[in-house]
Write an enzyme that holds these catalytic residues in place. Structure first.
Site, PDB file in Angstrom:
ATOM      1  N   ASP A 168      44.059 -73.700  77.153  1.00  0.00           N
ATOM      2  CA  ASP A 168      44.039 -72.701  78.105  1.00  0.00           C
ATOM      3  C   ASP A 168      42.552 -72.066  78.066  1.00  0.00           C
ATOM      4  O   ASP A 168      41.990 -71.252  77.199  1.00  0.00           O
ATOM      5  CB  ASP A 168      44.833 -71.566  77.538  1.00  0.00           C
ATOM      6  CG  ASP A 168      44.876 -70.236  78.609  1.00  0.00           C
ATOM      7  OD1 ASP A 168      44.025 -70.486  79.441  1.00  0.00           O
ATOM      8  OD2 ASP A 168      45.720 -69.362  78.264  1.00  0.00           O
ATOM      9  N   GLN A 222      39.863 -68.145  79.984  1.00  0.00           N
ATOM     10  CA  GLN A 222      38.554 -67.245  79.746  1.00  0.00           C
ATOM     11  C   GLN A 222      37.247 -67.862  79.388  1.00  0.00           C
ATOM     12  O   GLN A 222      36.379 -67.193  79.058  1.00  0.00           O
ATOM     13  CB  GLN A 222      38.954 -66.101  78.604  1.00  0.00           C
ATOM     14  CG  GLN A 222      40.173 -64.991  79.071  1.00  0.00           C
ATOM     15  CD  GLN A 222      39.657 -64.146  80.005  1.00  0.00           C
ATOM     16  OE1 GLN A 222      38.574 -64.004  80.188  1.00  0.00           O
ATOM     17  NE2 GLN A 222      40.551 -63.516  80.640  1.00  0.00           N
ATOM     18  N   CYS A 265      48.998 -59.069  78.747  1.00  0.00           N
ATOM     19  CA  CYS A 265      50.007 -60.132  78.680  1.00  0.00           C
ATOM     20  C   CYS A 265      49.760 -60.851  77.304  1.00  0.00           C
ATOM     21  O   CYS A 265      49.858 -62.226  77.336  1.00  0.00           O
ATOM     22  CB  CYS A 265      49.475 -60.999  79.975  1.00  0.00           C
ATOM     23  SG  CYS A 265      49.758 -60.343  81.623  1.00  0.00           S
ATOM     24  N   LYS A 310      38.784 -65.782  87.844  1.00  0.00           N
ATOM     25  CA  LYS A 310      38.207 -65.272  86.737  1.00  0.00           C
ATOM     26  C   LYS A 310      36.468 -65.808  86.868  1.00  0.00           C
ATOM     27  O   LYS A 310      35.733 -65.494  85.971  1.00  0.00           O
ATOM     28  CB  LYS A 310      38.720 -65.514  85.449  1.00  0.00           C
ATOM     29  CG  LYS A 310      39.926 -64.910  85.584  1.00  0.00           C
ATOM     30  CD  LYS A 310      40.668 -65.133  84.107  1.00  0.00           C
ATOM     31  CE  LYS A 310      42.286 -65.082  84.110  1.00  0.00           C
ATOM     32  NZ  LYS A 310      42.669 -63.502  84.102  1.00  0.00           N
TER      33      LYS A 310
HETATM   34  C1  LIG Z   1      43.666 -66.612  78.351  1.00  0.00           C
HETATM   35  C2  LIG Z   1      44.474 -66.495  79.525  1.00  0.00           C
HETATM   36  N1  LIG Z   1      45.359 -67.340  79.697  1.00  0.00           N
HETATM   37  C3  LIG Z   1      45.842 -67.369  80.932  1.00  0.00           C
HETATM   38  C4  LIG Z   1      45.772 -66.422  82.023  1.00  0.00           C
HETATM   39  C5  LIG Z   1      46.467 -66.416  82.914  1.00  0.00           C
HETATM   40  O1  LIG Z   1      45.782 -66.655  84.388  1.00  0.00           O
HETATM   41  P1  LIG Z   1      46.399 -66.396  85.723  1.00  0.00           P
HETATM   42  O2  LIG Z   1      46.966 -65.152  85.737  1.00  0.00           O
HETATM   43  O3  LIG Z   1      45.154 -66.764  86.681  1.00  0.00           O
HETATM   44  O4  LIG Z   1      47.520 -67.572  85.842  1.00  0.00           O
HETATM   45  C6  LIG Z   1      44.888 -65.367  81.551  1.00  0.00           C
HETATM   46  C7  LIG Z   1      44.550 -64.490  82.484  1.00  0.00           C
HETATM   47  O5  LIG Z   1      45.278 -63.455  82.873  1.00  0.00           O
HETATM   48  C8  LIG Z   1      44.109 -65.367  80.324  1.00  0.00           C
HETATM   49  O6  LIG Z   1      43.219 -64.469  80.194  1.00  0.00           O
END
Ligand SMILES: Cc1ncc(COP(=O)(O)O)c(C=O)c1O
Ligand SMILES: Cc1ncc(COP(=O)(O)O)c(C=O)c1O
Lengths: 152, 426, 426, 152
Positions: free
Chosen positions: C216, C219, C382, C242
């Site tokens: 993932d 970040q 989250c 981001k």
């Molecule tokens: C580490 C990480 N993974 C996944 C996400 C999910 O990204 P998105 O909301 O653009 O799908 C985020 C950001 O919110 C994140 O910081």
């Protein structure tokens, strides 16, 4: 009507002639390779069949399909360039045609070797049509690979 | 249908049903574009429409003034972004007369909206021996998800046939839709034939056997007033990019009680209410179906697109499209060797004309028109089964929208004559 | 790490590792924004970054000059749109050093990218008794899809624990990852702790047991050089919003041979090569995974974002973030009653600091900072399981990006002092 | 520091007092209703319990939770407004609080009936915090519905 003049480079007389009167378009019986390719975005189709002799060289070819003047004429022109070639020779021709379409420099001798197909070089100025022109050749490439595998 | 007055409507010599295109065109920067030395004539609107300045500016405003992630922030930018984002959802709900904005799910496009139903609703409600009824004129996006659902579940896909006049055979439809039918899925307006399908009637037939009704509104919502309650459909899918809005965003409307019972399909941020290492609980509608950071800018721009269309009045938009469609149909009669697809009766269809030529391939026609700055679409139009059913592999299509004029249709007809002449002479 | 020169780098009094923020800030229109009478100090970059003019303009250019649907058109606008759209994909491929742009799938966001893998790869490759190993610090988007996959398949989700210093316990990881592990899924950089995880090492451990490795990168890709071949990961997911790009678009990188064997997940236009009433054949990679009209404008804008970051040099971006992170960590030491989460060693983390106060709730802190024009994020980020594991329900987070300065961090520290004082006095 | 003055409207003294010293936060034994609600976006939580007498009126209440000063103080203030009310009375109070938060006109008599809760009316100027203030009240609404169902 003046504005259509620019099209002449794409639609050379000989190209339209091959489109309207495709050469070697009758299906072969028991071909060595039989390949269908299509362009998923526009739907153009090409079916290419080859027969080879004991020496592994192309002895008969058929190209049939549905599609625009460029894709279909290119297929017809292809049938005039494969007789007597082995897999390596076919690969070489495919490479040469790709170079022509990409706009890479092609020597006079090479251009001669391409015969009427040189009429397709105007396609370079219409980049989106290059895919049309190459559709049959991607089938030939696949065919050449199959011939090689069969030979092993 | 009565047409509300709008600053964009005006009486016209041709009978008062056309929009004030001069005024509208001024809102669309791209229409000044030169293509091959000619001013662009854009007749590929069924693929995607052009965007008014107002919509483009709404994206710029968001990014230049209040860009922030939504829903989770206490800071000013996030609060502003959330407000405008959720207001856009309410605008869309009003636009299709949804009872509540909870019924409005943002997706990427029509295709994703239909896939969401196929997975989330379909996997839970369609079983072995059941069937899904769709039509023989559908777009791939409303065929392949059902074929795959049927394959997963041992169910069957049935196709309502299309008659000679490009209309659905409703008598056959009544036979195909039976007690084992779980869903009827049909396009409201055809992207190839131009046909307007009786989806309200299909909804009644579907409901009579306890099936649900999904309407593919990709081609209707941009062009005519669509009222989900009046249609009586359970689901409606459409894309913003075909209705003055941005690419990358679409809408799934779903009846609230049905969607309450559906399980989420995608999982992640925003769609949960609680997560532990053992499991998760879901957020409420509409968020339950929206995982991760949403397409904020384009949702906002979709709101702006709806504002723009509301200002024109969807009744006026539809009158304009029908008038242009009728005019084109009339003018096509002059063209020899060209064959028009779909209903002959202009009253039965919207603002697009698909056609093919006896000998010149559509692709080559399109190429020739492009030399004259005229953009049309050629190919299978993502409706291979339908197009092949006409004995051809590809067709050409001219599709009209709010800024198109009769003069542009004249240019198309002249262009087609020239193109056919060019290929005939060579 | 050596940092390529760029017109945006410069030596600074603080040691030569900061970007030329004065120059960069001029590229971001929103940074002139006033919030509650103060110039915006935007420290919510881990939620979403701001966008440079160049990226915004790329969207405007597309809509004003060459908006058209891609792939299917012979007309000039469609050809131009297709070219720029596909060039953007190649830019992204180069940015993460993917061997081929066929490996680059456009999704809506990181969340969708992970769901795609969970469904398309997971459903076909994870069975009863298998396990998926992830970490205890994951974002919901990298937890819930695996929990649901595990539920569908009778598999298990295992969490690599997080030590006191905010680092993964790699010894335990080695035990958790066993012969029944099919996938290891881990975040590269934590959105709460700031930790940089050894995902390359995890990939080696995963591969040793025949499991695949998903990173993932939500970040990390925005902040540091990420090279999928060097990391040895099989999948990488990230979001454009981001990293100076637009909302509504993300990327799934997948190893080509793995994705060749995967079945499509969403069905519809563009992802097929042939459709009949009986069934369909799929298009090649990457299109096989992209159903319907893509998010053309935002893909193009993602290409522009990559250009922008390339110009800065990702090595420089990372140095800047680490320097700001270190500076903030140092300054937080002054604050009594505030607790910083994550590694104490600034070398082990990126440019964000999460923290909480003994008595004042993060939400209230955030509200107070907003009065001063300072935007931070508060809540569960989250990552509920992680945050709760710290005995709190919510945390505050300041996250930095290329345009942030030490002076802004000074303002944050002063603001926190004032806020704590405000609540203490009342 | 001047810039923080604007906050006083949100954080009235009495609000912070309820936040720091929540009233009636001990769990009840065998409550008639026991409801948990949360705000999925920020994670704030409220657990509300009610006991009723034979007449169906609230005889005991407990509110506990985790979250910001606004959500938690609102929960604590709630506990001072429910004693002796039946389901209809609870609904009435919820409606009144919602009106207050929406900025609808509220009479002086109504304001009086809200007691200390009127201190929360400053939230109206911070629209994003209205959800915080209403969290406990959405639990009360659910509770009132459950009481009604139980009574049927
Ligand atoms: C580490 C990480 N993974 C996944 C996400 C999910 O990204 P998105 O909301 O653009 O799908 C985020 C950001 O919110 C994140 O910081
Ligand atoms: C009738 C119909 N349905 C579905 C679609 C698919 O829309 P999208 O490509 O935006 O998903 C289209 C447009 O291409 C369409 O015309």
């Amino acid at each position: 009507m003046q504005s259509l003049e620019g099209l002449d480079e794409l639609y050379e007389q000989i190209v339209l002639d091959h489109y309207r009167n495709p050469r070697h378009s009758d299906l072969l019986t028991s071909p060595a390779v039989d390949i269908e390719v299509n362009n998923p975005f526009c739907g153009d189709e090409i079916r290419l069949q080859l027969k080879t002799g004991d020496d592994g060289r192309v002895s008969a070819v058929s190209v049939a399909g549905r599609g625009c003047a460029i894709s279909q004429s290119s297929g017809s022109l292809l049938t005039e360039l494969v007789h007597g070639k082995d897999a390596a020779g076919l690969h070489g021709t495919v490479t040469l045609v790709r170079r022509l379409m990409k706009g890479d420099p092609v020597s006079e001798a090479e251009m001669d070797a391409l015969g009427d197909l040189s009429a397709l070089s105007g396609v370079r100025k219409f980049p989106v049509r290059i895919k049309c022109a190459l559709l049959a050749w991607s089938a030939l490439e696949e065919a050449a690979e199959k011939l090689e595998q069969g030979a092993k | 249908m009565t047409h509300a007055r709008s600053k964009y409507s005006r009486g016209t010599p041709s009978g008062g049903t056309l929009l004030d295109t001069a005024r509208i065109r001024a809102d669309f920067p791209i229409l000044n574009r030169q293509v091959n030395g000619r001013t662009l004539i854009y007749l590929d609107n069924a693929a995607t429409s052009q965007k008014p300045r107002h919509v483009i500016q709404s994206i710029v405003d968001y990014y230049e003034r209040y860009n922030a992630n939504v829903h989770r922030g206490v800071h000013t930018l996030s609060v502003e972004a959330t407000d405008v984002y959720e207001e856009a959802r309410r605008k869309v709900a009003r636009f299709i007369n949804a009872p509540s904005e909870k019924s409005v799910i943002w997706t990427r496009n029509t295709s994703e909206a239909i896939n969401l139903i196929a997975y989330s609703w379909g996997d839970a409600n369609v079983g072995e021996g059941d069937n899904i009824v769709t039509t023989a004129m559908e777009h791939h996006s409303d065929i392949v998800p059902w074929q795959q659902l049927a394959r997963r579940k041992g169910a069957q896909v049935r196709y309502i046939p299309v008659g000679r006049q490009g209309a659905l055979d409703m008598a056959v439809a009544r036979n195909l839709i039976d007690r084992r039918t779980k869903l009827v899925a049909a396009m409201h307006a055809s992207n190839v034939l131009g046909t307007i399908n009786p989806v309200g009637e299909l909804a009644l037939i579907a409901h009579a056997v306890g099936a649900l009704m999904l309407v593919d509104g990709a081609q209707s919502v941009p062009s005519m007033p669509v009222d989900v309650q009046a249609l009586g459909c359970d689901f409606l899918a459409f894309s913003a990019h075909k209705m003055c809005g941005p690419t990358g965003i679409g809408v799934l409307y779903g009846r609230e009680d049905v969607m309450e019972r559906m399980q989420p399909w995608m999982f992640g941020g925003d769609m949960i209410s609680e997560v532990t290492y053992e499991g998760a609980k879901w957020n409420d509608l509409p968020y339950k179906f929206e995982a991760g950071t949403p397409n904020i800018a384009d949702a906002i721009a979709t709101g702006a697109a709806v504002d723009y269309l509301d200002e024109l009045g969807m009744g006026n938009v539809w009158a304009h499209e029908q008038a242009l469609g009728a005019y084109a149909l009339e003018r096509f009669k002059e063209l020899e060797e060209f064959h028009v697809m779909g209903p002959r009766d202009p009253g039965l269809r919207g603002g697009l004309v698909s056609f093919f030529h006896d000998t010149v391939h559509p692709h080559d026609l399109g190429q020739a028109l492009d030399r004259m700055g005229i953009a049309i679409r050629t190919g299978h139009h993502c409706a291979m089964p339908l197009v092949r059913g006409h004995g051809i592999a590809a067709a050409a299509r001219a599709s009209f929208y709010i800024y198109n004029t009769e003069a542009e249709i004249d240019a198309l007809i002249d262009g087609l004559k020239d193109a056919a002449g060019y290929f005939a002479r060579k």
